[in-house]
Design an enzyme around this catalytic site. Structure first.
Site, mmCIF file in Angstrom:
data_model
loop_
_atom_site.group_PDB
_atom_site.id
_atom_site.type_symbol
_atom_site.label_atom_id
_atom_site.label_comp_id
_atom_site.label_asym_id
_atom_site.label_seq_id
_atom_site.Cartn_x
_atom_site.Cartn_y
_atom_site.Cartn_z
ATOM 1 N N PRO A 91 -26.341 3.407 37.666
ATOM 2 C CG PRO A 91 -25.679 1.940 39.352
ATOM 3 C CD PRO A 91 -26.583 3.108 39.074
ATOM 4 C CD GLU A 118 -28.932 -1.572 48.144
ATOM 5 O OE1 GLU A 118 -28.959 -2.090 47.011
ATOM 6 O OE2 GLU A 118 -27.895 -1.443 48.806
ATOM 7 N NE ARG A 156 -17.249 22.070 27.895
ATOM 8 C CZ ARG A 156 -16.815 21.634 26.728
ATOM 9 N NH1 ARG A 156 -17.417 20.641 26.124
ATOM 10 N NH2 ARG A 156 -15.769 22.171 26.149
ATOM 11 C CG ASP A 171 -12.993 21.324 23.926
ATOM 12 O OD1 ASP A 171 -11.819 21.688 24.076
ATOM 13 O OD2 ASP A 171 -13.975 21.974 24.310
HETATM 14 N N1 SAH Z 1 -28.226 -0.810 44.037
HETATM 15 C C1 SAH Z 1 -27.995 -0.099 42.812
HETATM 16 C C2 SAH Z 1 -27.018 1.046 43.001
HETATM 17 C C3 SAH Z 1 -27.594 2.161 43.822
HETATM 18 S S1 SAH Z 1 -26.461 3.458 44.002
HETATM 19 C C4 SAH Z 1 -27.393 -1.050 41.791
HETATM 20 O O1 SAH Z 1 -26.672 -1.967 42.196
HETATM 21 O O2 SAH Z 1 -27.608 -0.893 40.574
HETATM 22 C C5 SAH Z 1 -27.503 4.787 44.518
HETATM 23 C C6 SAH Z 1 -27.873 5.807 43.458
HETATM 24 O O3 SAH Z 1 -26.698 6.451 42.991
HETATM 25 C C7 SAH Z 1 -28.546 5.258 42.218
HETATM 26 O O4 SAH Z 1 -29.927 5.158 42.395
HETATM 27 C C8 SAH Z 1 -28.185 6.278 41.163
HETATM 28 O O5 SAH Z 1 -29.093 7.372 41.135
HETATM 29 C C9 SAH Z 1 -26.838 6.810 41.623
HETATM 30 N N2 SAH Z 1 -25.698 6.235 40.897
HETATM 31 C C10 SAH Z 1 -24.808 5.325 41.381
HETATM 32 N N3 SAH Z 1 -23.868 5.019 40.482
HETATM 33 C C11 SAH Z 1 -24.137 5.757 39.375
HETATM 34 C C12 SAH Z 1 -23.526 5.879 38.083
HETATM 35 N N4 SAH Z 1 -22.448 5.168 37.746
HETATM 36 N N5 SAH Z 1 -24.087 6.729 37.193
HETATM 37 C C13 SAH Z 1 -25.190 7.437 37.505
HETATM 38 N N6 SAH Z 1 -25.823 7.357 38.714
HETATM 39 C C14 SAH Z 1 -25.302 6.531 39.631
#
Ligand code: SAH
Length: 250
Positions: A91, A118, A156, A171
């Site tokens: 994220p 985490e 795609r 698209d």
């Molecule tokens: N503690 C981290 C979040 C971990 S979520 C933080 O606060 O930044 C667990 C896993 O989900 C991450 O390691 C990632 O691989 C995936 N993930 C979560 N949200 C995501 C998003 N918006 N985009 C891509 N991968 C995501």
């Protein structure tokens, strides 16, 4: 293109009726245009309990993927070619978009790393991650769904994957605009018809109409996109007219 995915839940990608094995993703693989290889991070653990994670230093709860296991897995799957993009789903990464999908589709190989719990030990990022991608400003429980979104959107853009010639260029987002409305049979449904222009067979007129509808829809639903879209002088005039019309209606 070869796509390697590292995950704790390989089954999420492998289901016979799962998103990676139906429709266009299945066709792309069947035609040899995209090869998906899914690797279980657990196969790289070093103890008899097959553990891959541990509690975070400093406390705070949750579990963190161990760097020794994950770096070993990544380096083994990637091999000696350090030019292969090693992308952490996160994220905190750069925001995924049409432009990023097109960029990634130009690579011969991609390696996607799915975190869980985490997240991953910071040293994995420092040592082997070359790119970090987020599919939006929210947190998922794991990177698997995000990786599937990226794989679908990238595939795609591999030449030969989509059938209809040029349809993907119209698209939404391909040219900075949303796509206009579509219609199919029946010609009359619950009292609602189909625009005449689509039924008269004049392709130049249809193209012009579609382009104006795209501009109109983008203006009404995502005006922010118009900041960067390339519009001709006529189209800018049309947009000004639309804005005027809406202002008067308010
Ligand atoms: N503690 C981290 C979040 C971990 S979520 C933080 O606060 O930044 C667990 C896993 O989900 C991450 O390691 C990632 O691989 C995936 N993930 C979560 N949200 C995501 C998003 N918006 N985009 C891509 N991968 C995501």
């Amino acid at each position: 293109m070869q796509v390697d995915v590292l995950t704790l839940f390989p089954g999420m990608f492998q289901g016979e009726k799962g998103p990676m094995n139906e429709s266009m993703m299945w066709k792309a693989q069947d035609r040899g245009l995209m090869a998906l290889r899914v690797h279980d991070i657990r196969d790289y653990s070093r103890d008899k309990h097959r553990s891959v994670d541990d509690t975070p230093y400093g406390g705070g709860g949750g579990m963190v993927l161990r760097p020794d296991v994950l770096v070993d897995a990544i380096e083994t799957v990637r091999g000696p070619d350090t030019s292969v993009p090693v992308i952490l789903m996160s994220p905190q990464g750069r925001r995924f978009s049409h432009a990023v999908a097109v960029e990634l589709a130009a690579h011969e190989r991609l390696l996607l790393v799915c975190g869980h719990y985490e997240g991953v030990d910071e040293r994995v990022r420092e040592l082997v991650i070359t790119d970090e991608i987020s599919i939006g400003d929210y947190v998922l429980t794991g990177g698997e769904l995000a990786a599937m979104v990226v794989i679908d959107a990238v595939t795609r853009h591999i030449p030969g994957v989509l059938g209809a010639e040029g349809a993907e260029q119209r698209d939404s987002h391909a040219d900075g605009l949303l796509e206009g409305p579509h219609y199919t049979r029946p010609a009359l449904y619950r009292g609602l018809g189909v625009p005449d222009v689509l039924q008269n067979g004049n392709h130049a007129q249809i193209e012009r109409w579609r382009r104006l509808q795209a501009i109109r829809r983008t203006w009404r639903q995502r005006p922010d996109l118009l900041m960067t879209a390339q519009l001709s002088e006529d189209e800018q005039y049309e947009l000004a007219r639309l804005a005027d019309e809406d202002a008067r209606r308010r």
